[in-house]
Design a protein around this motif. Sequence first.
Motif, PDB file in Angstrom:
ATOM      1  N   LYS A  59       0.861  -1.187   0.000  1.00 39.21           N
ATOM      2  CA  LYS A  59       0.000   0.000   0.000  1.00 39.21           C
ATOM      3  C   LYS A  59       0.898   1.237   0.000  1.00 39.21           C
ATOM      4  O   LYS A  59       1.637   1.478   0.949  1.00 39.21           O
ATOM      5  N   VAL A  60       0.835   1.983  -1.104  1.00 37.43           N
ATOM      6  CA  VAL A  60       1.673   3.166  -1.277  1.00 37.43           C
ATOM      7  C   VAL A  60       0.862   4.405  -0.888  1.00 37.43           C
ATOM      8  O   VAL A  60      -0.278   4.576  -1.325  1.00 37.43           O
ATOM      9  N   PHE A  61       1.459   5.249  -0.041  1.00 40.95           N
ATOM     10  CA  PHE A  61       0.803   6.466   0.430  1.00 40.95           C
ATOM     11  C   PHE A  61       1.341   7.643  -0.382  1.00 40.95           C
ATOM     12  O   PHE A  61       2.485   8.077  -0.208  1.00 40.95           O
ATOM     13  N   LEU A  62       0.512   8.121  -1.291  1.00 39.34           N
ATOM     14  CA  LEU A  62       0.940   9.096  -2.288  1.00 39.34           C
ATOM     15  C   LEU A  62       0.561  10.507  -1.871  1.00 39.34           C
ATOM     16  O   LEU A  62      -0.609  10.781  -1.573  1.00 39.34           O
ATOM     17  N   PRO A  63       1.526  11.429  -1.861  1.00 38.19           N
ATOM     18  CA  PRO A  63       1.203  12.818  -1.531  1.00 38.19           C
ATOM     19  C   PRO A  63       0.500  13.503  -2.704  1.00 38.19           C
ATOM     20  O   PRO A  63       0.912  13.374  -3.853  1.00 38.19           O
ATOM     21  N   THR A  64      -0.586  14.199  -2.423  1.00 35.59           N
ATOM     22  CA  THR A  64      -1.303  14.975  -3.436  1.00 35.59           C
ATOM     23  C   THR A  64      -1.615  16.351  -2.864  1.00 35.59           C
ATOM     24  O   THR A  64      -1.454  16.591  -1.667  1.00 35.59           O
ATOM     25  N   SER A  65      -2.089  17.221  -3.730  1.00 37.53           N
ATOM     26  CA  SER A  65      -2.435  18.567  -3.261  1.00 37.53           C
ATOM     27  C   SER A  65      -3.583  18.544  -2.263  1.00 37.53           C
ATOM     28  O   SER A  65      -3.728  19.463  -1.451  1.00 37.53           O
ATOM     29  N   GLY A  66      -4.396  17.503  -2.290  1.00 36.53           N
ATOM     30  CA  GLY A  66      -5.512  17.399  -1.362  1.00 36.53           C
ATOM     31  C   GLY A  66      -5.237  16.524  -0.166  1.00 36.53           C
ATOM     32  O   GLY A  66      -6.150  16.220   0.610  1.00 36.53           O
ATOM     33  N   GLY A  67      -3.995  16.111   0.006  1.00 36.02           N
ATOM     34  CA  GLY A  67      -3.637  15.229   1.113  1.00 36.02           C
ATOM     35  C   GLY A  67      -3.057  13.933   0.590  1.00 36.02           C
ATOM     36  O   GLY A  67      -2.738  13.794  -0.594  1.00 36.02           O
ATOM     37  N   VAL A  68      -2.916  12.971   1.476  1.00 32.56           N
ATOM     38  CA  VAL A  68      -2.310  11.686   1.120  1.00 32.56           C
ATOM     39  C   VAL A  68      -3.401  10.697   0.742  1.00 32.56           C
ATOM     40  O   VAL A  68      -4.431  10.588   1.421  1.00 32.56           O
TER      41      VAL A  68
END
Length: 256
Positions: A59-68
Amino acid sequence: MSTFPLAAGRDREAVRHELVRRTVRVLGRTDLPGHLVRVTVGGDELAGFASVGPADHVKVFLPTSGGVVARDYTPSEYRPVGASSGPELDLDFVVHGEEGPASAWALTAAPGDEVSFGGPRGSRLAPSGYRNALVIADPSGLPALRRWVRAFAGVVPVHALLFGGAEAVGYLDDAELAAATPQVLAAEHDLVEVVASQDLDDDSFVFAAGEATALVPVRRHLRERLPKEHLSLHGYWRRGDATFDHHSPLDPSDPD
């Protein structure tokens, strides 16, 4: 070509792993055939990583502009000591513009960027004792298909059906191509008809991964031909459903 261990017989042995969340850094990004991008990560926290089953995922936790956001991915290849002189892990992403968080991250990931992932929580080894195996995948399932080919290579004859683009063949290396005898299916092919034409019996094993709607009729056909214990069929995504959970039943009308 690295290989994966096989269970002693048709029962797929389960192996438990300590569930660890690791923070790693991007070492590089490589464009691959089949609309895939490989992101190689490394770092001290990667030491001791274990993935011994062909169907494993992290499970990869990806950073985005709206959160992870969290997404599950097949670990493509782990090297305890890689070109960076430390542990390395390859993660392969299907890219389709920057609409989705995983695709956007994979397209822009740069050396030094940090990302976290957890797992795998456990592994199920590939079974032995079958006369042959059929593995089926669209681009989203290619990393898992590749692991199944490696697991069976030299032990169980494998035939691979690749649907979703001829360029997908270029994803496999020479040894994998030799082991898998791949067949590329163009858009005009009927996947169920192709599967129905395969040499399958009670001594066959089938793995399939890809777009869920396309695999539902394949599952229904195979359930009429083979015991369910001989099947490992997974919808990794569903067209038009951005929230699809690959853990959900492939065929909601027949979830068993």
